[in-house]
Write a protein that holds these residues in place. Structure first.
Motif, PDB file in Angstrom:
ATOM      1  N   GLN A   1      -1.248  11.855  -2.671  1.00 18.31           N
ATOM      2  CA  GLN A   1      -1.944  10.640  -2.555  1.00 18.31           C
ATOM      3  C   GLN A   1      -3.301  10.943  -1.796  1.00 18.31           C
ATOM      4  O   GLN A   1      -4.522  10.544  -2.145  1.00 18.31           O
ATOM      5  CB  GLN A   1      -1.279   9.860  -1.708  1.00 18.31           C
ATOM      6  N   MET A   2      -3.242  11.802  -0.914  1.00 15.97           N
ATOM      7  CA  MET A   2      -4.628  12.182  -0.167  1.00 15.97           C
ATOM      8  C   MET A   2      -5.679  13.074  -1.246  1.00 15.97           C
ATOM      9  O   MET A   2      -6.644  12.666  -1.145  1.00 15.97           O
ATOM     10  CB  MET A   2      -4.259  13.282   1.088  1.00 15.97           C
TER      11      MET A   2
ATOM     12  N   ASP B   1       0.799  -1.175   0.002  1.00 21.91           N
ATOM     13  CA  ASP B   1       0.027   0.018   0.043  1.00 21.91           C
ATOM     14  C   ASP B   1       0.938   1.185  -0.070  1.00 21.91           C
ATOM     15  O   ASP B   1       1.792   1.488   0.950  1.00 21.91           O
ATOM     16  CB  ASP B   1      -0.734   0.079   1.292  1.00 21.91           C
TER      17      ASP B   1
ATOM     18  N   ARG C   1       2.353  12.393  -0.335  1.00 20.28           N
ATOM     19  CA  ARG C   1       1.192  12.211   0.792  1.00 20.28           C
ATOM     20  C   ARG C   1       0.183  13.030   0.368  1.00 20.28           C
ATOM     21  O   ARG C   1      -1.011  12.690   0.312  1.00 20.28           O
ATOM     22  CB  ARG C   1       1.908  12.153   2.269  1.00 20.28           C
TER      23      ARG C   1
ATOM     24  N   ASP D   1       4.030   6.550   4.686  1.00 16.60           N
ATOM     25  CA  ASP D   1       4.110   6.681   6.134  1.00 16.60           C
ATOM     26  C   ASP D   1       5.380   6.128   6.763  1.00 16.60           C
ATOM     27  O   ASP D   1       5.898   6.624   7.856  1.00 16.60           O
ATOM     28  CB  ASP D   1       2.598   6.193   6.980  1.00 16.60           C
TER      29      ASP D   1
ATOM     30  N   ARG E   1       0.250   4.199   0.634  1.00 15.43           N
ATOM     31  CA  ARG E   1       0.261   5.369   1.689  1.00 15.43           C
ATOM     32  C   ARG E   1       1.112   4.819   2.885  1.00 15.43           C
ATOM     33  O   ARG E   1       1.697   5.627   3.638  1.00 15.43           O
ATOM     34  CB  ARG E   1      -1.223   5.404   2.111  1.00 15.43           C
TER      35      ARG E   1
ATOM     36  N   GLU F   1      -7.228  10.362  -3.327  1.00 20.41           N
ATOM     37  CA  GLU F   1      -8.143   9.771  -2.543  1.00 20.41           C
ATOM     38  C   GLU F   1      -9.371  10.703  -2.324  1.00 20.41           C
ATOM     39  O   GLU F   1     -10.356   9.937  -2.468  1.00 20.41           O
ATOM     40  CB  GLU F   1      -7.691   9.245  -1.209  1.00 20.41           C
TER      41      GLU F   1
END
Ligand code: GH3
Ligand code: MG
Ligand code: MG
Length: 427
Positions: free
Chosen positions: A235-236, A18, A232, A24, A20, A239
């Protein structure tokens, strides 16, 4: 969505991982870990290579200029070998440096995506070592009394490689060790090197190398973290937009049947009516109502009624021919179809086709007073651009009146609303 790449231009998602979670993990990594999690590291190198090449080129041209400008210092501190210096700086190193800088893009592409074997970094490293060797040879040849002080020139080279050129950390270490080694050998080979200057230049060089390496590490770590944070964020955003699109889809569709819901229909109709009026085209609206549906529910139960509505919706949807036509659930057991650029004849044809499609489902309906299978009645109305407002509401009420007539006429039939007056028999 962010995907992980091996070699540009192909994008390969890392199987089973994944992205994400990888980001992280990278953000939570310990201070000593520079490398990003596998997969992300390759993407980082691949994504940053263009900026790195550009930086290498810009700082490289600047460095080449400074390198040759140091002829002034050669003249002042190693004047006995000045013309040899000119030859080394301008005749040997500069053509080599210019060739690399002019072809940096092509050279870098050779090593693209192959992690440590990155030609761009190797070229920077070799150029740095080349500059170091050039200075070492000049100092080694010169017998000027000032030449010992000129060893400070190695400091400039180290600062340039580690902080201006910003070699990647492992390359910066290799580069610094190389400069220290060349300097060490040079000091050892120089006769009568005053020990006070020798010790102090070696120490200064060591400390400069150490400090600039620490700064280089911090800079690279900060760059990598910035990259992870940007990934990130991206990605956010991806999403969120996917969620948003999903929400929009949900807010527009009917939960039971999956076709458009009333809200979406109303917006769509308004828009279609405005467009039709603006372009002097025609538009038709069909309203369909399942005949004796209450009886169907009473006899077969509510869940079977739900399933019946689903089948009817599917049949209506499948019977539309034009991609711009839209079927929606108007409420209860009523459906509507908006047909753009469809005149009365086209609407009547389509309405009859839809009616037959539902009948052809052959869903038993023993409680129906008009057939032994589930049927629908259809009312149609057509908007011709004559400009009365509010057209959408008028169109709806006309189609509804036509439907009422279809019901009154015995159900399982089509009626069209005629502008001239009373509804008449449809197709
Ligand atoms: P008509 O031929 O005049 O249209 O008679 P009808 O029985 O179809 O019309 P009526 O308005 O009397 O009844 C409509 C029925 O549709 C009543 C209601 O329980 C049923 N109904 C409305 N929405 C749903 C639904 O979502 N699922 C099911 N199973 N039934 C529904
Ligand atoms: Mg009804
Ligand atoms: Mg009904």
């Amino acid at each position: 969505m962010l995907s992980l790449v091996n070699d540009a231009p192909g994008k390969l998602p890392v199987p089973g991982s994944d992205v994400r979670a990888l980001i992280d993990r990278g953000l939570k990594s310990s201070f000593w870990q520079l490398r990003l999690p596998e997969g992300l590291e390759r993407k980082y190198l691949s994504d940053s290579i263009e900026a790195r090449i550009q930086h290498t080129q810009r700082s490289g041209w600047f460095a080449l200029f400074v390198f040759n400008a140091f002829l002034v210092v050669d003249w002042l501190m190693a004047s006995d070998v000045f013309w040899q210096s000119v030859l080394i700086r301008m005749g040997v190193f500069s053509p080599f440096g210019i060739a690399i800088l002019l072809n940096a893009n092509q050279l870098a592409l050779l090593g693209r995506g192959r992690d440590w074997v990155n030609i761009s970094d190797w070229m920077s490293l070799l150029s740095g070592w080349g500059a170091t060797l050039s200075l070492a040879v000049i100092l080694w040849m010169s017998h000027s009394p000032w030449v010992y002080y000129y060893h400070a020139g190695f400091l400039v080279i180290i600062i340039y490689g580690n902080l201006v050129q910003k070699l990647r950390f492992p390359f910066a270490i290799a580069f610094s060790v190389g400069v220290l080694a060349v300097h060490g050998v040079g000091v050892a080979l120089t006769d009568n090197f005053p020990s006070a200057i020798r010790v102090s230049t070696v120490l200064m060089l060591l400390v400069t190398a150490a400090f600039t390496l620490v700064a280089n590490y911090l800079l690279e770590r900060a760059t990598r973290r910035r990259y992870l944070l940007a990934q990130r964020d991206a990605q956010m955003v991806d999403e969120l937009s996917a969620l948003n699109a999903q929400l929009q889809r949900l807010s527009r569709s009917d939960v039971l049947t999956g076709v458009a819901n009333r809200r979406h229909f109303q917006a769509h109709l308004q828009e279609a009516v405005s467009r039709t009026k603006a372009s002097n085209a025609v538009l038709s609206l069909l309203i369909m109502d399942v005949d004796h549906f209450k009886a169907y529910n009473d006899r077969y139960g509510h869940p079977a009624g739900d399933e019946c509505l689903r089948q009817v919706a599917l049949a209506l949807q499948a019977s539309l021919r034009h991609p711009a036509d839209m079927v929606a659930r108007f409420g209860g057991e009523e459906f509507v179809v908006v047909m753009q650029e469809a005149d009365e004849a086209a609407a009547a044809n389509a309405a009859e086709r839809l009616r037959q499609a539902v009948q052809a489902l052959c869903m038993r309906h023993e409680g129906s007073g008009c057939s032994d299978v589930v049927t629908i009645s259809v009312g149609t109305a057509t908007l011709c651009p004559r400009g009365e407002t509010p057209a959408a509401d008028r169109l709806l009420s006309h189609a509804d009146r036509a439907l009422y007539e279809a019901k009154r006429g015995g159900r399982n039939q089509v009626r069209a609303y005629r502008d001239a007056g009373l509804p008449q028999a449809g197709a």
